[in-house]
Design a protein around this motif. Structure first.
Motif, mmCIF file in Angstrom:
data_model
loop_
_atom_site.group_PDB
_atom_site.id
_atom_site.type_symbol
_atom_site.label_atom_id
_atom_site.label_comp_id
_atom_site.label_asym_id
_atom_site.label_seq_id
_atom_site.Cartn_x
_atom_site.Cartn_y
_atom_site.Cartn_z
ATOM 1 N N LYS A 51 0.841 -1.203 0.000
ATOM 2 C CA LYS A 51 0.000 0.000 0.000
ATOM 3 C C LYS A 51 0.873 1.248 0.000
ATOM 4 C CE LYS A 51 -3.478 2.465 2.745
ATOM 5 N NZ LYS A 51 -2.587 3.595 3.109
ATOM 6 N N ARG A 52 1.885 1.278 0.831
ATOM 7 C CA ARG A 52 2.774 2.441 0.928
ATOM 8 C C ARG A 52 3.505 2.697 -0.395
ATOM 9 N NH1 ARG A 52 5.475 0.640 4.653
ATOM 10 N NH2 ARG A 52 7.424 0.106 3.609
ATOM 11 N N ILE A 57 -4.451 -0.269 -2.704
ATOM 12 C CA ILE A 57 -5.173 0.769 -1.993
ATOM 13 C C ILE A 57 -6.069 0.091 -0.960
ATOM 14 C CG2 ILE A 57 -5.119 2.513 -3.811
ATOM 15 C CD1 ILE A 57 -7.916 1.633 -4.631
ATOM 16 N N LYS A 58 -6.306 0.776 0.140
ATOM 17 C CA LYS A 58 -7.135 0.222 1.218
ATOM 18 C C LYS A 58 -8.606 0.417 0.873
ATOM 19 C CE LYS A 58 -6.811 -1.669 5.384
ATOM 20 N NZ LYS A 58 -6.466 -0.854 6.560
ATOM 21 N N GLN A 59 -9.408 -0.624 1.035
ATOM 22 C CA GLN A 59 -10.842 -0.579 0.761
ATOM 23 C C GLN A 59 -11.584 -1.027 2.003
ATOM 24 O OE1 GLN A 59 -11.910 0.921 -1.758
ATOM 25 N NE2 GLN A 59 -11.557 -0.039 -3.717
ATOM 26 N N GLY A 60 -11.690 -0.145 2.980
ATOM 27 C CA GLY A 60 -12.359 -0.535 4.211
ATOM 28 C C GLY A 60 -11.432 -1.342 5.104
ATOM 29 N N VAL A 66 -6.223 -3.392 -6.046
ATOM 30 C CA VAL A 66 -5.036 -3.009 -6.805
ATOM 31 C C VAL A 66 -5.070 -1.513 -7.065
ATOM 32 C CG1 VAL A 66 -3.798 -3.326 -8.982
ATOM 33 C CG2 VAL A 66 -4.851 -5.289 -7.850
ATOM 34 N N HIS A 67 -3.949 -0.854 -6.836
ATOM 35 C CA HIS A 67 -3.860 0.580 -7.090
ATOM 36 C C HIS A 67 -4.127 0.843 -8.574
ATOM 37 C CE1 HIS A 67 -2.185 4.642 -7.363
ATOM 38 N NE2 HIS A 67 -2.290 4.703 -6.052
ATOM 39 N N PRO A 68 -4.869 1.929 -8.913
ATOM 40 C CA PRO A 68 -5.189 2.208 -10.331
ATOM 41 C C PRO A 68 -3.969 2.232 -11.245
ATOM 42 C CG PRO A 68 -6.487 3.627 -8.915
ATOM 43 C CD PRO A 68 -5.533 2.886 -8.015
#
Length: 215
Positions: A51-52, A57-60, A66-68
């Motif tokens: 994520k960093r 990306i965090k989803q809840g 997956v990051h865009p």
């Protein structure tokens, strides 16, 4: 310098393969078993690193996507609906023509992949449940009588309900605070039709969805 450590790379490749096979992320238990970790703490640390580094990306709580910027690494990648600019829902204004990215949603059937999105500026269509700042979905076909059309007139854009009359076209707002716009036949050649409003995208709790206008 490597972007990911060897263990992070292994987890990343596992996540991509799992997504392609099952269309969802593996559970912490799945990842723990796959990599033979004694606890889920190591999995959490690796996911946090991904994520960093903008791989996830965090989803809840506890959920990831997956990051865009990394979705192109998925097989059969669909980038989403392109956002092609903004359109006025109020007084007409100059079109903003730019690439504003993609909405992370897919339209089915696949023959509808020519649809695109615009961002609404203004409140003239609120009685049609179209509000300022919303993403609307446009089908690039001419609007029928009574449908909502995205119009360019004299180099300025507007979103209005189309009504054809014997003496011209009237662009009706869906808000009594705004006046209709009448376009007479001799001015028709100055009209460019972007397409017809067919629905809008919404986001709730981090997830995107689509609402289509009933015919």
């Amino acid at each position: 310098m490597k972007s990911l450590t060897d263990k992070q790379q292994q987890l990343w490749e596992y996540l991509l393969n799992y997504l392609e096979d099952y269309n969802q992320f593996p559970s912490y238990a799945d990842m723990q078993e796959k990599f033979d970790y004694s606890s889920t703490n190591s999995i959490y640390q690796h996911l946090s690193s991904l994520k960093r580094k903008n791989y996830l990306i965090k989803q809840g709580r506890g959920n990831y996507d997956v990051h865009p910027t990394k979705r192109s690494q998925l097989k059969g990648f669909y980038p989403g609906i392109p956002v092609k600019g903004r359109i006025a829902a109020g007084a007409m204004h100059e079109a903003i023509s730019e690439n504003l990215g993609h909405l992370p949603v897919e339209i089915h059937p696949s023959k509808s992949d020519h649809y695109f999105a615009l961002i609404v500026d203004g409140e003239s269509m609120i009685d049609a449940d179209i509000r300022d700042g919303e993403y609307i979905i446009i089908d690039p076909r001419p609007p029928q009588d009574g449908e909502i059309g995205a119009i360019d007139y004299h180099g300025e854009t507007t979103l209005k309900t189309i009504q054809r009359k014997s003496d011209g076209i009237i662009l009706y707002p869906e808000n009594p605070a705004y006046d209709p716009i009448t376009i007479t036949p001799e001015k028709w050649e100055k009209i460019t039709v972007f397409g017809t409003y067919v629905g809008k995208a919404w986001k709730k709790d981090g997830d995107w969805g689509l609402i289509f206008r009933s015919s």
